[in-house]
Design an enzyme around this catalytic site. Sequence first.
Site, mmCIF file in Angstrom:
data_model
loop_
_atom_site.group_PDB
_atom_site.id
_atom_site.type_symbol
_atom_site.label_atom_id
_atom_site.label_comp_id
_atom_site.label_asym_id
_atom_site.label_seq_id
_atom_site.Cartn_x
_atom_site.Cartn_y
_atom_site.Cartn_z
ATOM 1 N N VAL A 69 1.893 -1.613 30.053
ATOM 2 C CA VAL A 69 3.157 -2.308 30.370
ATOM 3 C C VAL A 69 4.347 -1.610 29.707
ATOM 4 O O VAL A 69 5.401 -1.421 30.333
ATOM 5 C CB VAL A 69 3.069 -3.799 29.955
ATOM 6 C CG1 VAL A 69 4.401 -4.493 30.144
ATOM 7 C CG2 VAL A 69 1.985 -4.503 30.763
ATOM 8 N N GLY A 83 3.171 -11.805 35.902
ATOM 9 C CA GLY A 83 3.678 -10.446 36.163
ATOM 10 C C GLY A 83 5.055 -10.377 36.767
ATOM 11 O O GLY A 83 6.039 -10.839 36.192
ATOM 12 N N GLY A 95 -5.987 -1.591 35.049
ATOM 13 C CA GLY A 95 -5.012 -2.023 34.042
ATOM 14 C C GLY A 95 -4.640 -3.490 34.135
ATOM 15 O O GLY A 95 -3.649 -3.916 33.563
ATOM 16 N N GLU A 103 -7.032 -7.839 30.130
ATOM 17 C CA GLU A 103 -6.623 -7.764 28.737
ATOM 18 C C GLU A 103 -7.645 -6.867 28.030
ATOM 19 O O GLU A 103 -8.761 -6.653 28.527
ATOM 20 C CB GLU A 103 -6.650 -9.156 28.096
ATOM 21 C CG GLU A 103 -5.702 -10.152 28.750
ATOM 22 C CD GLU A 103 -4.236 -9.781 28.589
ATOM 23 O OE1 GLU A 103 -3.831 -9.321 27.517
ATOM 24 O OE2 GLU A 103 -3.482 -9.946 29.564
ATOM 25 N N ASP A 153 -6.258 -16.571 28.918
ATOM 26 C CA ASP A 153 -4.974 -16.059 29.415
ATOM 27 C C ASP A 153 -4.291 -17.067 30.366
ATOM 28 O O ASP A 153 -3.123 -17.403 30.158
ATOM 29 C CB ASP A 153 -5.222 -14.692 30.081
ATOM 30 C CG ASP A 153 -4.026 -14.160 30.811
ATOM 31 O OD1 ASP A 153 -3.208 -13.466 30.199
ATOM 32 O OD2 ASP A 153 -3.899 -14.449 32.029
ATOM 33 N N LYS A 191 -0.667 -19.196 29.838
ATOM 34 C CA LYS A 191 0.405 -19.207 30.847
ATOM 35 C C LYS A 191 0.709 -20.634 31.301
ATOM 36 O O LYS A 191 1.874 -21.007 31.450
ATOM 37 C CB LYS A 191 0.003 -18.337 32.047
ATOM 38 C CG LYS A 191 -0.035 -16.845 31.704
ATOM 39 C CD LYS A 191 -0.713 -16.054 32.798
ATOM 40 C CE LYS A 191 -0.743 -14.566 32.489
ATOM 41 N NZ LYS A 191 -1.703 -13.828 33.328
ATOM 42 N N GLY A 194 -0.092 -5.538 36.037
ATOM 43 C CA GLY A 194 0.126 -4.126 36.364
ATOM 44 C C GLY A 194 1.408 -3.629 35.726
ATOM 45 O O GLY A 194 2.302 -4.423 35.382
#
Length: 426
Positions: A14, A134, A187, A190, A201, A205, A302
């Site tokens: 990232v 994302g 990618g 995690e 995850d 969120k 991504g």
Amino acid sequence: MKKVGVAILGLGVVGGGTYKALTEHREFYKKNHGVDIVVESVLERNKERAASLGVERNAIAQNIGEICNNPQVDIVVEVLGGVEPAKSFVLAVLNAGKSVVTSNKELFCKYWHELEEAAKLNGCGLFYEATCVGGVPIIRSLLDTLQVNKITSLTGIVNSTTNYILTKMTDSGMTYKDALKKAQSLGYAEADPKMDVDGFDPVYKLSILSSLAFHTKVPYTKIYREGITEIDSTDLLYGKRLGYVLKLLAIGKNTDSGIEVRVHPALIKSTHPLAGVNDSYNAVYISGDCVEDVMLYGRGAGALPTASAIASDIIYFATHDNFNYTTFENTENADPATKFITDFKSAYYIRLQAYDMGAQTKAKSVLEKYGITAEPVIFENSGVKGVGTIIFVTDETSESNIHKAVEEINSCKGLVSVASLIRVCQ
Ligand code: HSE
């Protein structure tokens, strides 16, 4: 022209994408937004990685103190992931009077209250569009456009790794292991795949999204969590036959009886708008009292999609004079007045292993005993004498009720047992 100096902590997937997006779009931002965004510094131990991205040697900081003391840096992008050293770095930067952009959902969800307090104290901005989903502009939508609504529910596919895995298992018959490997190589995953496949995850969120949507702190510890590691591909196939798709859902509901928050695999009708959200794509389906239903869809992970969210925060910082903080009291724990529903209701898909002809009648009578209405939707003989598969889809019932019924069915040894229990979202 206004100039904004940026530092990036970490040049991984990232961080590297962010460096690329900011440097390659510099002229575009100048022309269209009237700001010159310059990457002044990076913190990256891997000097070769920095060099391969074109970072000049003198822009590589030796430690966080150099960035805190660099008068050219106005805003710091933290993309390290994990709690430490990210937390200490972010607090040091805020205390040095610099604003922060983070993509780190674990740090943010666990310490949002502390980070926001430091940001307020120092008159800094704290931006977190990249923590959730994302490149999908979900945070800004909740803060700036959907805020007029009383949001009653949000249902999302908010983890790309698991959505990628489930899509590949469903459509290409890929094994769980191979699909995970592929997601990692792209990618999406995690560093520790547990965070994705065990549902941590999406829980982080959902904590952030539901706090914003419902205007009250929803700590991650209040969220029911179940990952995808126990999913049997047999159920993906039966689900398909019944017109369902299996997804890992993050569900938040704000009802008169309280707030309900959960992350778990669920079967959804193949006609539901979320059913077509595949691969690394994510989406959040929101219901509000004015807007009715809205779905935001896009790449959930991504390098460049996440960089898009980060760059949008930097441009927001560069073009706004005031910073907004949360509308609710941002404490570590929930407001004691907020009620959380734990014994939530759902419909269920139950796959039974039958060992005797009486299995179906017995299972149905146990379900009825607990007030659960269910019809067998598939009955199949496995070809082995006396062994078959029966699938029921129930009407809505509570978690505690279905678990009692499952326990009683499983006590009928030699007659019938429960092979899978999956929630069905209507
Ligand atoms: N591991 C995360 C995912 C990355 O797969 O969604 C983006 O948050």
